[in-house]
Scaffold this active site. Structure first.
Site, mmCIF file in Angstrom:
data_model
loop_
_atom_site.group_PDB
_atom_site.id
_atom_site.type_symbol
_atom_site.label_atom_id
_atom_site.label_comp_id
_atom_site.label_asym_id
_atom_site.label_seq_id
_atom_site.Cartn_x
_atom_site.Cartn_y
_atom_site.Cartn_z
ATOM 1 N N HIS A 1 25.980 18.383 53.894
ATOM 2 C CA HIS A 1 25.544 19.747 54.217
ATOM 3 C C HIS A 1 24.058 19.745 54.543
ATOM 4 C CE1 HIS A 1 24.680 19.449 49.917
ATOM 5 N NE2 HIS A 1 24.026 20.595 49.926
ATOM 6 N N HIS B 1 21.290 21.226 53.296
ATOM 7 C CA HIS B 1 20.168 21.423 52.366
ATOM 8 C C HIS B 1 19.182 20.258 52.440
ATOM 9 C CE1 HIS B 1 22.437 24.512 49.675
ATOM 10 N NE2 HIS B 1 21.835 25.075 50.711
ATOM 11 N N ASP C 1 17.369 18.631 50.385
ATOM 12 C CA ASP C 1 17.447 17.490 49.464
ATOM 13 C C ASP C 1 18.583 16.522 49.846
ATOM 14 O OD1 ASP C 1 19.143 19.688 48.550
ATOM 15 O OD2 ASP C 1 19.538 18.502 46.763
ATOM 16 N N HIS C 2 19.296 16.826 50.936
ATOM 17 C CA HIS C 2 20.362 15.932 51.429
ATOM 18 C C HIS C 2 20.061 15.382 52.823
ATOM 19 C CE1 HIS C 2 23.195 16.974 48.113
ATOM 20 N NE2 HIS C 2 22.309 17.962 48.031
ATOM 21 N N HIS D 1 29.510 26.212 48.671
ATOM 22 C CA HIS D 1 28.103 25.939 48.392
ATOM 23 C C HIS D 1 27.287 26.300 49.643
ATOM 24 C CE1 HIS D 1 24.635 23.941 46.612
ATOM 25 N NE2 HIS D 1 24.506 23.189 47.699
ATOM 26 N N ASP E 1 27.422 18.598 47.246
ATOM 27 C CA ASP E 1 27.176 19.577 46.185
ATOM 28 C C ASP E 1 28.367 20.509 45.976
ATOM 29 O OD1 ASP E 1 24.693 18.459 45.935
ATOM 30 O OD2 ASP E 1 23.568 20.186 46.676
ATOM 31 N N HIS F 1 24.359 14.815 43.058
ATOM 32 C CA HIS F 1 23.331 14.899 42.009
ATOM 33 C C HIS F 1 23.801 14.290 40.695
ATOM 34 C CE1 HIS F 1 20.509 17.775 43.991
ATOM 35 N NE2 HIS F 1 21.604 18.148 44.637
HETATM 36 FE FE FE Z 1 21.665 19.312 46.509
HETATM 37 ZN ZN ZN Z 2 22.983 21.674 48.250
#
Ligand code: FE
Ligand code: ZN
Length: 238
Positions: free
Chosen positions: A53, A55, A57-58, A111, A130, A168
């Site tokens: 996805h 986001h 942090d990915h 999400h 996530d 995570h």
């Molecule tokens: Fe994340």
């Molecule tokens: Zn995420």
């Protein structure tokens, strides 16, 4: 096929999937540096970046990795405007195939609206980002409770033996929540024992398996949408 776990940022996991000819895919590179370090050390050809996805942090490492190796970026078709530099647009249920890699794309919104799972069915491994965590599930940001519930239902259909790699290291905190509302679950207690052992030895709690999650993850054990929604609300304030 080999899977390597790369720690990124605070508590993110990125993964390298490596075939017999040292071709590699990276899943969700939250940052470039630890990925590049591993690739250089092991002389890999990093051909693909797989994003579950959009986001940051990915995808945070996407552009640096692409610049260095010319890797192609893959993501869900509807995320084409929010995954910068995307090269290959994926559809729900499509089989993506290249070199020795072969993955089914499973659209699992909730999400985010464009969240997907990469299911490498020959190797029986799934990258769930996530959406499904070990003993938990992602927060619902862009979808409805029903979206997330249905997405988890799809993942529940995967073979029990499937190894699940998520985005995570949230497992310990998730385990406390599961235990709080599922106190008599012996499978859960046994899993927590193993989780603690891994963490004490500075090892990831990943991968988990679909079988373990069906037995222990309270969000997968919820029978109805109502039950699931209530748990999701409780977890948001846990
Ligand atoms: Fe994340
Ligand atoms: Zn995420």
């Amino acid at each position: 096929m080999k899977t390597e776990i790369i720690k990124c940022l605070q508590d993110n996991y990125s993964y390298l999937i490596i075939d017999s000819k040292k071709n590699a895919c990276v899943v969700d590179p939250g940052e470039a540096e630890p990925v590049i370090k591993f690739v250089e050390k092991n002389n890999l050809k990093l051909k693909y970046i797989l994003n579950t996805h959009h986001h940051f942090d990915h995808i945070g490492g996407n552009s640096e990795i692409k610049k260095k190796y010319g890797s192609k970026i893959l993501g869900y078709k509807d995320d084409k405007d929010r995954i910068l530099g995307i090269d290959i647009l994926l559809n729900d249920n499509e089989i993506w195939k290249s070199d020795e890699f072969e993955a089914k794309i499973i659209h699992i919104p909730g999400h985010t609206s464009g969240h997907i799972c990469f299911y490498f069915f020959n190797d029986q491994i799934a990258f769930t980002g996530d959406t499904l965590f070990s003993l938990g599930c992602g927060r619902i940001f862009e979808g409805t409770y029903r979206d997330m519930f249905n997405s988890l239902e799809k993942l529940k259909q995967l073979p029990g033996i499937t190894r699940v790699y998520c985005g995570h290291e949230y497992t310990y905190n998730n385990s406390l929540f599961c235990l709080e509302y599922d106190r008599e679950n012996l499978d859960l207690k046994n899993k927590i024992f193993k989780i603690k052992d891994n963490l004490q030895n500075n090892k990831p709690t990943i991968p988990t398996t679909i079988k373990d999650e069906l037995a222990c993850n309270i969000f997968l054990r919820a029978k109805t949408l109502e039950e699931f929604s209530k748990l999701r609300d409780l977890k948001d304030n846990f």
